[in-house]
Motif scaffolding. Structure first.
Motif, PDB file in Angstrom:
ATOM      1  N   GLU A 122       0.831  -1.196   0.000  1.00  0.00           N
ATOM      2  CA  GLU A 122       0.000   0.000   0.000  1.00  0.00           C
ATOM      3  C   GLU A 122       0.871   1.253   0.000  1.00  0.00           C
ATOM      4  OE1 GLU A 122      -2.577  -0.237   3.344  1.00  0.00           O
ATOM      5  OE2 GLU A 122      -3.723  -1.931   2.554  1.00  0.00           O
ATOM      6  N   MET A 123       0.306   2.350  -0.508  1.00  0.00           N
ATOM      7  CA  MET A 123       1.078   3.585  -0.653  1.00  0.00           C
ATOM      8  C   MET A 123       1.651   4.077   0.665  1.00  0.00           C
ATOM      9  SD  MET A 123       2.427   5.925  -2.498  1.00  0.00           S
ATOM     10  CE  MET A 123       1.678   6.006  -4.136  1.00  0.00           C
ATOM     11  N   GLN A 124       0.868   4.075   1.748  1.00  0.00           N
ATOM     12  CA  GLN A 124       1.394   4.594   3.007  1.00  0.00           C
ATOM     13  C   GLN A 124       2.560   3.748   3.513  1.00  0.00           C
ATOM     14  OE1 GLN A 124       0.408   7.614   4.442  1.00  0.00           O
ATOM     15  NE2 GLN A 124       2.361   7.193   5.449  1.00  0.00           N
ATOM     16  N   GLU A 131      10.937   6.839   3.539  1.00  0.00           N
ATOM     17  CA  GLU A 131      11.427   7.767   4.560  1.00  0.00           C
ATOM     18  C   GLU A 131      12.476   7.090   5.446  1.00  0.00           C
ATOM     19  OE1 GLU A 131       9.681  10.968   7.835  1.00  0.00           O
ATOM     20  OE2 GLU A 131       8.310   9.813   6.556  1.00  0.00           O
ATOM     21  N   ALA A 132      12.251   5.841   5.810  1.00  0.00           N
ATOM     22  CA  ALA A 132      13.203   5.104   6.642  1.00  0.00           C
ATOM     23  C   ALA A 132      14.534   4.899   5.921  1.00  0.00           C
ATOM     24  CB  ALA A 132      12.608   3.753   7.040  1.00  0.00           C
ATOM     25  N   VAL A 133      14.486   4.640   4.625  1.00  0.00           N
ATOM     26  CA  VAL A 133      15.719   4.459   3.855  1.00  0.00           C
ATOM     27  C   VAL A 133      16.497   5.769   3.769  1.00  0.00           C
ATOM     28  CG1 VAL A 133      16.679   3.927   1.577  1.00  0.00           C
ATOM     29  CG2 VAL A 133      14.861   2.507   2.523  1.00  0.00           C
ATOM     30  N   TYR A 134      15.798   6.879   3.566  1.00  0.00           N
ATOM     31  CA  TYR A 134      16.484   8.178   3.545  1.00  0.00           C
ATOM     32  C   TYR A 134      17.192   8.430   4.877  1.00  0.00           C
ATOM     33  CZ  TYR A 134      14.132   9.641  -0.809  1.00  0.00           C
ATOM     34  OH  TYR A 134      13.711   9.765  -2.109  1.00  0.00           O
ATOM     35  N   LYS A 135      16.529   8.070   5.974  1.00  0.00           N
ATOM     36  CA  LYS A 135      17.153   8.226   7.288  1.00  0.00           C
ATOM     37  C   LYS A 135      18.380   7.319   7.414  1.00  0.00           C
ATOM     38  CE  LYS A 135      12.884   9.265   9.883  1.00  0.00           C
ATOM     39  NZ  LYS A 135      11.967   8.743  10.923  1.00  0.00           N
ATOM     40  N   ALA A 136      18.245   6.069   6.980  1.00  0.00           N
ATOM     41  CA  ALA A 136      19.359   5.120   7.065  1.00  0.00           C
ATOM     42  C   ALA A 136      20.553   5.615   6.268  1.00  0.00           C
ATOM     43  CB  ALA A 136      18.906   3.748   6.558  1.00  0.00           C
ATOM     44  N   ARG A 137      20.278   6.217   5.128  1.00  0.00           N
ATOM     45  CA  ARG A 137      21.371   6.765   4.302  1.00  0.00           C
ATOM     46  C   ARG A 137      22.103   7.863   5.068  1.00  0.00           C
ATOM     47  NH1 ARG A 137      24.560   6.770   0.518  1.00  0.00           N
ATOM     48  NH2 ARG A 137      25.051   8.561  -0.777  1.00  0.00           N
ATOM     49  N   SER A 138      21.348   8.723   5.726  1.00  0.00           N
ATOM     50  CA  SER A 138      21.949   9.809   6.497  1.00  0.00           C
ATOM     51  C   SER A 138      22.766   9.278   7.663  1.00  0.00           C
ATOM     52  CB  SER A 138      20.849  10.749   7.006  1.00  0.00           C
ATOM     53  OG  SER A 138      21.377  11.767   7.821  1.00  0.00           O
ATOM     54  N   GLY A 155       7.469   2.613  -9.739  1.00  0.00           N
ATOM     55  CA  GLY A 155       6.456   3.655  -9.792  1.00  0.00           C
ATOM     56  C   GLY A 155       6.034   4.140  -8.421  1.00  0.00           C
ATOM     57  N   ILE A 156       5.716   3.214  -7.539  1.00  0.00           N
ATOM     58  CA  ILE A 156       5.164   3.608  -6.247  1.00  0.00           C
ATOM     59  C   ILE A 156       6.222   4.205  -5.327  1.00  0.00           C
ATOM     60  CG2 ILE A 156       5.416   1.340  -5.086  1.00  0.00           C
ATOM     61  CD1 ILE A 156       2.526   1.825  -3.985  1.00  0.00           C
ATOM     62  N   ARG A 157       7.455   3.715  -5.385  1.00  0.00           N
ATOM     63  CA  ARG A 157       8.481   4.290  -4.508  1.00  0.00           C
ATOM     64  C   ARG A 157       8.915   5.662  -5.015  1.00  0.00           C
ATOM     65  NH1 ARG A 157      13.240   5.507  -7.583  1.00  0.00           N
ATOM     66  NH2 ARG A 157      14.430   3.620  -8.055  1.00  0.00           N
ATOM     67  N   THR A 158       8.871   5.884  -6.340  1.00  0.00           N
ATOM     68  CA  THR A 158       9.217   7.196  -6.881  1.00  0.00           C
ATOM     69  C   THR A 158       8.124   8.207  -6.551  1.00  0.00           C
ATOM     70  OG1 THR A 158      10.393   6.091  -8.681  1.00  0.00           O
ATOM     71  CG2 THR A 158       9.994   8.433  -8.931  1.00  0.00           C
ATOM     72  N   GLY A 159       6.881   7.739  -6.574  1.00  0.00           N
ATOM     73  CA  GLY A 159       5.792   8.605  -6.137  1.00  0.00           C
ATOM     74  C   GLY A 159       5.978   9.031  -4.692  1.00  0.00           C
ATOM     75  N   ALA A 160       6.362   8.082  -3.857  1.00  0.00           N
ATOM     76  CA  ALA A 160       6.607   8.383  -2.445  1.00  0.00           C
ATOM     77  C   ALA A 160       7.743   9.380  -2.276  1.00  0.00           C
ATOM     78  CB  ALA A 160       6.923   7.092  -1.692  1.00  0.00           C
ATOM     79  N   ALA A 161       8.784   9.253  -3.092  1.00  0.00           N
ATOM     80  CA  ALA A 161       9.924  10.167  -3.005  1.00  0.00           C
ATOM     81  C   ALA A 161       9.519  11.600  -3.330  1.00  0.00           C
ATOM     82  CB  ALA A 161      11.032   9.701  -3.946  1.00  0.00           C
ATOM     83  N   GLY A 162       8.769  11.766  -4.424  1.00  0.00           N
ATOM     84  CA  GLY A 162       8.321  13.106  -4.789  1.00  0.00           C
ATOM     85  C   GLY A 162       7.471  13.733  -3.706  1.00  0.00           C
ATOM     86  N   ALA A 163       6.589  12.927  -3.108  1.00  0.00           N
ATOM     87  CA  ALA A 163       5.710  13.427  -2.051  1.00  0.00           C
ATOM     88  C   ALA A 163       6.484  13.765  -0.785  1.00  0.00           C
ATOM     89  CB  ALA A 163       4.634  12.391  -1.743  1.00  0.00           C
ATOM     90  N   LEU A 164       7.504  12.964  -0.456  1.00  0.00           N
ATOM     91  CA  LEU A 164       8.305  13.244   0.737  1.00  0.00           C
ATOM     92  C   LEU A 164       9.103  14.536   0.576  1.00  0.00           C
ATOM     93  CD1 LEU A 164       9.485   9.674   1.723  1.00  0.00           C
ATOM     94  CD2 LEU A 164       8.224  11.265   3.186  1.00  0.00           C
ATOM     95  N   GLY A 165       9.593  14.797  -0.626  1.00  0.00           N
ATOM     96  CA  GLY A 165      10.261  16.074  -0.876  1.00  0.00           C
ATOM     97  C   GLY A 165       9.327  17.225  -0.560  1.00  0.00           C
ATOM     98  N   ALA A 166       8.071  17.092  -0.994  1.00  0.00           N
ATOM     99  CA  ALA A 166       7.073  18.130  -0.721  1.00  0.00           C
ATOM    100  C   ALA A 166       6.732  18.185   0.773  1.00  0.00           C
ATOM    101  CB  ALA A 166       5.819  17.874  -1.548  1.00  0.00           C
ATOM    102  N   PHE A 186       1.106   7.761  -9.666  1.00  0.00           N
ATOM    103  CA  PHE A 186       1.779   7.475  -8.390  1.00  0.00           C
ATOM    104  C   PHE A 186       2.109   8.773  -7.648  1.00  0.00           C
ATOM    105  CE2 PHE A 186       2.950   3.564 -10.797  1.00  0.00           C
ATOM    106  CZ  PHE A 186       2.454   2.622  -9.911  1.00  0.00           C
ATOM    107  N   GLN A 187       2.581   9.791  -8.381  1.00  0.00           N
ATOM    108  CA  GLN A 187       2.921  11.069  -7.751  1.00  0.00           C
ATOM    109  C   GLN A 187       1.694  11.718  -7.137  1.00  0.00           C
ATOM    110  OE1 GLN A 187       5.929  12.294  -7.251  1.00  0.00           O
ATOM    111  NE2 GLN A 187       7.030  10.769  -8.452  1.00  0.00           N
ATOM    112  N   ILE A 188       0.575  11.665  -7.864  1.00  0.00           N
ATOM    113  CA  ILE A 188      -0.664  12.244  -7.340  1.00  0.00           C
ATOM    114  C   ILE A 188      -1.119  11.499  -6.094  1.00  0.00           C
ATOM    115  CG2 ILE A 188      -3.114  12.603  -7.826  1.00  0.00           C
ATOM    116  CD1 ILE A 188      -2.294  13.075 -10.776  1.00  0.00           C
ATOM    117  N   ALA A 189      -1.123  10.174  -6.162  1.00  0.00           N
ATOM    118  CA  ALA A 189      -1.577   9.366  -5.029  1.00  0.00           C
ATOM    119  C   ALA A 189      -0.730   9.628  -3.788  1.00  0.00           C
ATOM    120  CB  ALA A 189      -1.538   7.883  -5.392  1.00  0.00           C
ATOM    121  N   ALA A 190       0.583   9.629  -3.952  1.00  0.00           N
ATOM    122  CA  ALA A 190       1.475   9.826  -2.803  1.00  0.00           C
ATOM    123  C   ALA A 190       1.330  11.224  -2.217  1.00  0.00           C
ATOM    124  CB  ALA A 190       2.919   9.578  -3.224  1.00  0.00           C
ATOM    125  N   THR A 191       1.185  12.231  -3.074  1.00  0.00           N
ATOM    126  CA  THR A 191       1.072  13.602  -2.574  1.00  0.00           C
ATOM    127  C   THR A 191      -0.262  13.823  -1.875  1.00  0.00           C
ATOM    128  OG1 THR A 191       2.460  14.304  -4.448  1.00  0.00           O
ATOM    129  CG2 THR A 191       1.418  16.036  -3.166  1.00  0.00           C
TER     130      THR A 191
END
Length: 337
Positions: free
Chosen positions: A17-19, A26-33, A111-122, A144-149
């Motif tokens: 699911e999208m959420q 978000e967790a992966v971005y944190k792990a990278r940091s 598709g779905i993870r890229t949608g999540a990335a765009g939405a997290l930036g926002a 995907f971008q619309i759904a995630a945002t």
């Protein structure tokens, strides 16, 4: 002998699911940091410039003890052949033994993870009271971008969609409410969808803009972008691609998903090469922002940009969740090696 689970696009879309995906990204971005990941060099190849290409991305999630790679192809003319324009495959391996544990379709996860990335930036850079979203592009990524945002900004009231030809934008938004409900469980009764007739006006009217085109020349001009706007640049993922005016970069707060990769092939690539911005103009990576290591938006008037080229780390992390869910439901095909 060992066992590998093979999953189709249908298997994947039925369990994730999208959420969940937004949370994993978000967790992966944190792990990278936090230094808990490794990203290995990307392989790109243009079969026909601007029309057919492929890339191979790979990486290592240390905490999860997983590594893997993804090969994705984009062939524009496939639409005329009745084939998907975006296709690919993800392979996941156990980092303690090197054993392959799963192979799956890459298109839905990409598709779905890229949608999540765009939405997290926002989510972390746009104004919290943003109500108007503009999506530039109507390809695989747009829905995907619309759904995630919409998940990240439940108060969105208007979504505008722009394409090279307005007929494509109108076709895309046809029955979009039903698509978002059936695919993502998102109710859009309070949201207005509109095909863009005048891009300049749409840009001026939007607080959040997400670009998802394969363009190799700027489409959005600096003078169109209003104070306080956020832009997630998603389409530029290969050398030479560019969607927004280079001049906009020098007056904006810039964050990236992976600094080195974005410098090579992201939206910041060309402005850097032209000397319109420098390394010091890149505020940081999104994971640093999420963890509060660096400061994000500091005023309502600030223009913010998130440059995301995509990381295999995201695909691998989501593939892990998908494999676990698929095993519980008995989905996919088991192959013995």
């Amino acid at each position: 002998m060992f066992e590998i689970r093979v999953l189709s696009k249908e298997d994947i879309s039925s369990v994730i699911e999208m959420q969940q995906v937004i949370d994993v990204v978000e967790a992966v971005y944190k792990a990278r940091s936090e230094g808990m990941t490794e990203i290995w060099p990307t392989v790109f190849y243009d079969f026909i410039s601007g029309k057919a290409d492929m890339d191979i991305k790979s990486g290592y999630l240390k905490k999860e003890k997983l590594f893997g790679h993804k090969t994705v192809t984009w062939f524009e003319d496939n639409a005329k052949k009745g084939l998907p324009t975006l296709m690919g495959m993800i392979s996941v391996f156990d980092a303690e033994t090197g054993q392959p544990i799963g192979i799956m379709d890459a298109s839905y996860i990409t598709g779905i993870r890229t949608g999540a990335a765009g939405a997290l930036g926002a989510k972390y850079l746009a104004k919290k009271n943003s109500e108007n979203l503009l999506i530039l592009g109507v390809g695989n990524q747009a829905l995907f971008q619309i759904a995630a945002t919409l998940k990240a900004f439940p108060n969105l009231r208007k979504v505008q969609v722009a394409a090279m030809h307005i007929e494509k934008a109108k076709s895309f938004i046809d029955n979009i409410n039903e698509k978002l409900e059936s695919k993502f469980g998102i109710n859009t009764e309070s949201v207005t969808f509109k095909a863009v007739e005048n891009l300049e006006s749409a840009v001026k009217d939007s607080q959040i803009i997400i670009t998802v085109t394969p363009s190799r020349k700027p489409i959005i001009k600096k003078e169109w972008v209003q104070k306080g706007t956020h832009i997630s640049c998603i389409g530029a993922d290969m050398e030479g691609k560019q969607e927004i005016d280079s001049k906009l970069m020098s007056s904006s707060l810039i964050f990236v998903d992976d600094k080195e990769h974005c410098k090579q092939v992201g939206e910041i690539e060309i402005p850097l090469k032209k000397g319109m911005i420098s390394d010091k103009d890149i505020a940081g990576e999104i994971g640093d922002l999420i963890l509060g290591k660096v400061e994000g938006r500091t005023s309502e008037d600030q223009i913010t940009i998130f440059d995301a080229t995509g990381m295999a780390l995201l695909d691998i992390a989501i593939a892990k969740i998908v494999l676990q869910l698929a095993e519980k439901k008995g989905l996919g095909t088991k192959v013995n090696f």
